[in-house]
Design a protein around this motif. Structure first.
Motif, mmCIF file in Angstrom:
data_model
loop_
_atom_site.group_PDB
_atom_site.id
_atom_site.type_symbol
_atom_site.label_atom_id
_atom_site.label_comp_id
_atom_site.label_asym_id
_atom_site.label_seq_id
_atom_site.Cartn_x
_atom_site.Cartn_y
_atom_site.Cartn_z
ATOM 1 N N PHE A 122 -5.544 3.413 98.271
ATOM 2 C CA PHE A 122 -6.836 2.577 98.950
ATOM 3 C C PHE A 122 -7.671 2.716 99.390
ATOM 4 N N HIS B 233 -9.879 1.390 101.425
ATOM 5 C CA HIS B 233 -10.402 0.089 102.185
ATOM 6 C C HIS B 233 -11.555 0.244 102.669
ATOM 7 N N ARG C 55 -6.622 3.005 106.477
ATOM 8 C CA ARG C 55 -6.115 3.436 104.898
ATOM 9 C C ARG C 55 -4.901 1.801 104.897
ATOM 10 N N GLU D 33 -4.350 -2.122 103.775
ATOM 11 C CA GLU D 33 -3.907 -2.097 102.586
ATOM 12 C C GLU D 33 -2.244 -3.639 103.377
ATOM 13 N N ALA E 199 -9.991 -2.208 95.806
ATOM 14 C CA ALA E 199 -10.351 -1.154 96.629
ATOM 15 C C ALA E 199 -9.073 -0.961 96.170
ATOM 16 N N ARG E 200 -8.113 -1.054 95.280
ATOM 17 C CA ARG E 200 -7.086 -0.711 94.214
ATOM 18 C C ARG E 200 -7.704 0.182 93.214
#
Length: 127
Positions: free
Chosen positions: A4, A6, A55, A59, A106-107
């Motif tokens: 992820f 962030h 992170r 998430e 982010a993904r």
């Protein structure tokens, strides 16, 4: 599964909040960042890096944005940010739109649409 990202999410939202220039939104966004930093510090496990803890905290916040599993703290941060977001934005420049974009980024997913920072007005064509 990729990590992820962030920092990309936060940067995207930082830019939007800065551009909107709303004091209530800016304050709420600052609180989100500071509280998530504290959340990461409190939840950091032995041997876990500060970066990994951050992170995971971001998430968790993203899951709260989407209505998923999250702590009451994360849900509260999302609720306050949503309450402070100005309602006078165009449909593709709302907080909700920007949140979806940022989480997708982010993904590692391609956001469906990222509005231009300087949108051009619509032009009517007679025909």
């Amino acid at each position: 599964m990729s990590q992820f990202e962030h920092i990309a999410m936060k940067s995207h939202l930082d830019s939007w909040v800065t551009r909107v220039q709303d004091p209530d939104l800016s304050r709420a966004w600052d609180l989100v960042g500071l509280c998530i930093k504290a959340h990461a510090r409190c939840d950091r496990e032995d041997g876990q890096s500060a970066q990994q803890a951050a992170r995971e905290a971001w998430e968790d916040w993203a899951w709260a944005v989407e209505g998923g599993r999250a702590t009451p703290t994360m849900r509260g941060l999302v609720a306050e940010l949503r309450m402070m977001a100005p309602c006078d934005r165009s449909a593709n420049d709302t907080l909700e739109h920007r949140l979806r974009e940022a989480i997708a980024m982010a993904r590692g997913e391609q956001p469906v649409f990222i509005a231009s920072q300087n949108p051009q007005p619509l032009r009517l064509i007679k025909g």
